[in-house]
Write a protein that holds these residues in place. Structure first.
Motif, PDB file in Angstrom:
ATOM      1  N   VAL A  68       0.836  -1.198   0.000  1.00  0.00           N
ATOM      2  CA  VAL A  68       0.000   0.000   0.000  1.00  0.00           C
ATOM      3  C   VAL A  68       0.873   1.251   0.000  1.00  0.00           C
ATOM      4  O   VAL A  68       0.736   2.148  -0.843  1.00  0.00           O
ATOM      5  N   GLU A  69       1.803   1.338   0.945  1.00  0.00           N
ATOM      6  CA  GLU A  69       2.654   2.528   1.040  1.00  0.00           C
ATOM      7  C   GLU A  69       3.670   2.598  -0.090  1.00  0.00           C
ATOM      8  O   GLU A  69       4.164   3.682  -0.404  1.00  0.00           O
ATOM      9  N   LYS A  70       3.977   1.465  -0.713  1.00  0.00           N
ATOM     10  CA  LYS A  70       4.853   1.480  -1.890  1.00  0.00           C
ATOM     11  C   LYS A  70       4.197   2.267  -3.013  1.00  0.00           C
ATOM     12  O   LYS A  70       4.851   2.946  -3.794  1.00  0.00           O
ATOM     13  N   ILE A  71       2.862   2.180  -3.079  1.00  0.00           N
ATOM     14  CA  ILE A  71       2.107   2.923  -4.081  1.00  0.00           C
ATOM     15  C   ILE A  71       1.886   4.365  -3.640  1.00  0.00           C
ATOM     16  O   ILE A  71       2.150   5.314  -4.385  1.00  0.00           O
ATOM     17  N   THR A  72       1.416   4.558  -2.410  1.00  0.00           N
ATOM     18  CA  THR A  72       1.080   5.910  -1.972  1.00  0.00           C
ATOM     19  C   THR A  72       2.305   6.784  -1.741  1.00  0.00           C
ATOM     20  O   THR A  72       2.175   8.013  -1.639  1.00  0.00           O
ATOM     21  N   ALA A  73       3.498   6.185  -1.707  1.00  0.00           N
ATOM     22  CA  ALA A  73       4.728   6.985  -1.626  1.00  0.00           C
ATOM     23  C   ALA A  73       4.880   7.878  -2.860  1.00  0.00           C
ATOM     24  O   ALA A  73       5.581   8.893  -2.820  1.00  0.00           O
ATOM     25  N   LEU A  74       4.201   7.510  -3.943  1.00  0.00           N
ATOM     26  CA  LEU A  74       4.253   8.292  -5.178  1.00  0.00           C
ATOM     27  C   LEU A  74       3.155   9.351  -5.232  1.00  0.00           C
ATOM     28  O   LEU A  74       3.112  10.153  -6.170  1.00  0.00           O
ATOM     29  N   PHE A  75       2.252   9.372  -4.249  1.00  0.00           N
ATOM     30  CA  PHE A  75       1.137  10.321  -4.234  1.00  0.00           C
ATOM     31  C   PHE A  75       1.628  11.744  -3.951  1.00  0.00           C
ATOM     32  O   PHE A  75       2.673  11.958  -3.341  1.00  0.00           O
ATOM     33  N   ASP A  76       0.825  12.721  -4.362  1.00  0.00           N
ATOM     34  CA  ASP A  76       1.092  14.122  -4.014  1.00  0.00           C
ATOM     35  C   ASP A  76       0.846  14.343  -2.523  1.00  0.00           C
ATOM     36  O   ASP A  76       1.559  15.096  -1.865  1.00  0.00           O
ATOM     37  N   ASN A  77      -0.208  13.711  -2.010  1.00  0.00           N
ATOM     38  CA  ASN A  77      -0.504  13.806  -0.576  1.00  0.00           C
ATOM     39  C   ASN A  77      -1.366  12.619  -0.172  1.00  0.00           C
ATOM     40  O   ASN A  77      -1.965  11.959  -1.020  1.00  0.00           O
ATOM     41  N   ILE A  78      -1.393  12.347   1.131  1.00  0.00           N
ATOM     42  CA  ILE A  78      -2.232  11.286   1.705  1.00  0.00           C
ATOM     43  C   ILE A  78      -3.160  11.938   2.715  1.00  0.00           C
ATOM     44  O   ILE A  78      -2.711  12.592   3.658  1.00  0.00           O
ATOM     45  N   GLU A  79      -4.465  11.767   2.525  1.00  0.00           N
ATOM     46  CA  GLU A  79      -5.440  12.422   3.394  1.00  0.00           C
ATOM     47  C   GLU A  79      -5.956  11.518   4.513  1.00  0.00           C
ATOM     48  O   GLU A  79      -6.469  12.001   5.526  1.00  0.00           O
TER      49      GLU A  79
END
Length: 288
Positions: A38-49
């Motif tokens: 999960v965090e491997k993917i969201t590490a590429l996000f602009d932000n996490i809400e």
């Protein structure tokens, strides 16, 4: 009204297993098996809400290039998919206050990102397979009224060609979402037919201390043919995702990073790089 024993909510009003409220999820949802992915993917996000985890179900919602996306770990197997998809559907299509189904239903986009092994020599390691069809060998979906979404011709051909023992249940074949196939397909993607097993050892032909019902089943599956369709890979979630999504009115696609090839005995020299490339490919397609 849906009874409390059927739609189970936590004291804070969140859905029972996932611990989510309706505002926590996006319309575009990426499924992964492993909670660490999960965090491997969201590490590429602009932000996490938003972030939460209960048991193996980890969820993060954020934005990638302005696109709101939810990533959730399902754990392993069709039984977990039954929990995750029914609860996600409840979040968008059932009013938790009145416990009634909403008049206007919401359709989610479900994108599975997984690793898998190829069964065919022409699909090499480090390639990607999009599951155009999936065949469920697990029985979970047969608990529902499924006749309207099945492909009986392919099912019958599979049963005949593999000499499938119906005591194990009747396999079911479900297509992916044509809309998502068109959106995610490109020249670097192989279109495939994915088999979903209900277990990792015996159901996938692995023998440790227990003999299995049909020791030649994997070989028969490798050789299966129906109008040019071959079984390309074997895993434990895709058919369940496709079946429940079709029944509930959601769109689903399964994208597989091929890290092994059983036909020629090869394994990727850098499997993590392959899955990273598939993650980037998926996010770019979602953001378009």
């Amino acid at each position: 009204m849906i009874q409390a024993s059927e739609l189970i909510l936590n004291p804070d009003g969140s859905i029972y297993h996932l611990n989510l409220k309706p505002e926590h999820i996006a319309q575009d949802i990426i499924f992964v098996g492993d909670q660490e992915r999960v965090e491997k993917i969201t590490a590429l996000f602009d932000n996490i809400e938003f972030t939460i985890q209960k048991r193996e179900f980890k969820t993060q919602t954020g934005t990638y290039k302005g696109k709101r996306i939810t990533v959730i770990s399902t754990g392993i197997g069709p039984d977990n998919i039954d929990i995750v998809l029914n609860e996600l559907d409840a979040l968008v299509n059932i009013d938790f206050e009145t416990r009634k189904i909403k008049e206007k239903l919401t359709s989610l986009n479900i994108i599975r990102i997984g690793t898998s092994g190829s069964l065919q020599a022409h699909i090499p390691v480090d390639s990607f397979v999009m599951s155009q069809y999936a065949i469920g060998l697990d029985n979970m979906l047969r608990s529902y009224c499924v006749d309207s979404i099945l492909n009986p011709e392919i099912e019958s051909a599979f049963i005949e060609q593999t000499n499938w023992d119906l005591q194990k249940g009747k396999p079911y074949v479900i297509p992916s979402s044509e809309t998502l196939v068109n959106h995610f397909y490109s020249a670097i993607i192989h279109k495939g037919f994915t088999a979903t097993a209900g277990g990792f050892y015996g159901p996938q032909g692995r023998i440790l201390r227990l003999n299995i019902q049909d020791a030649d089943l994997n070989k028969k599956m490798d050789q299966f043919q129906f109008n040019g369709i071959q079984i390309t890979n074997l895993e434990m979630e895709t058919a369940a995702i496709y079946g429940l999504s079709a029944l509930l009115g959601h769109k689903a696609i399964s994208l597989n990073a091929i890290i092994a090839n059983r036909a020629n005995g090869t394994f990727s020299k850098n499997p993590y790089q392959t899955i990273d490339k598939l993650i980037s490919y998926t996010l770019e397609k979602l953001s378009q």
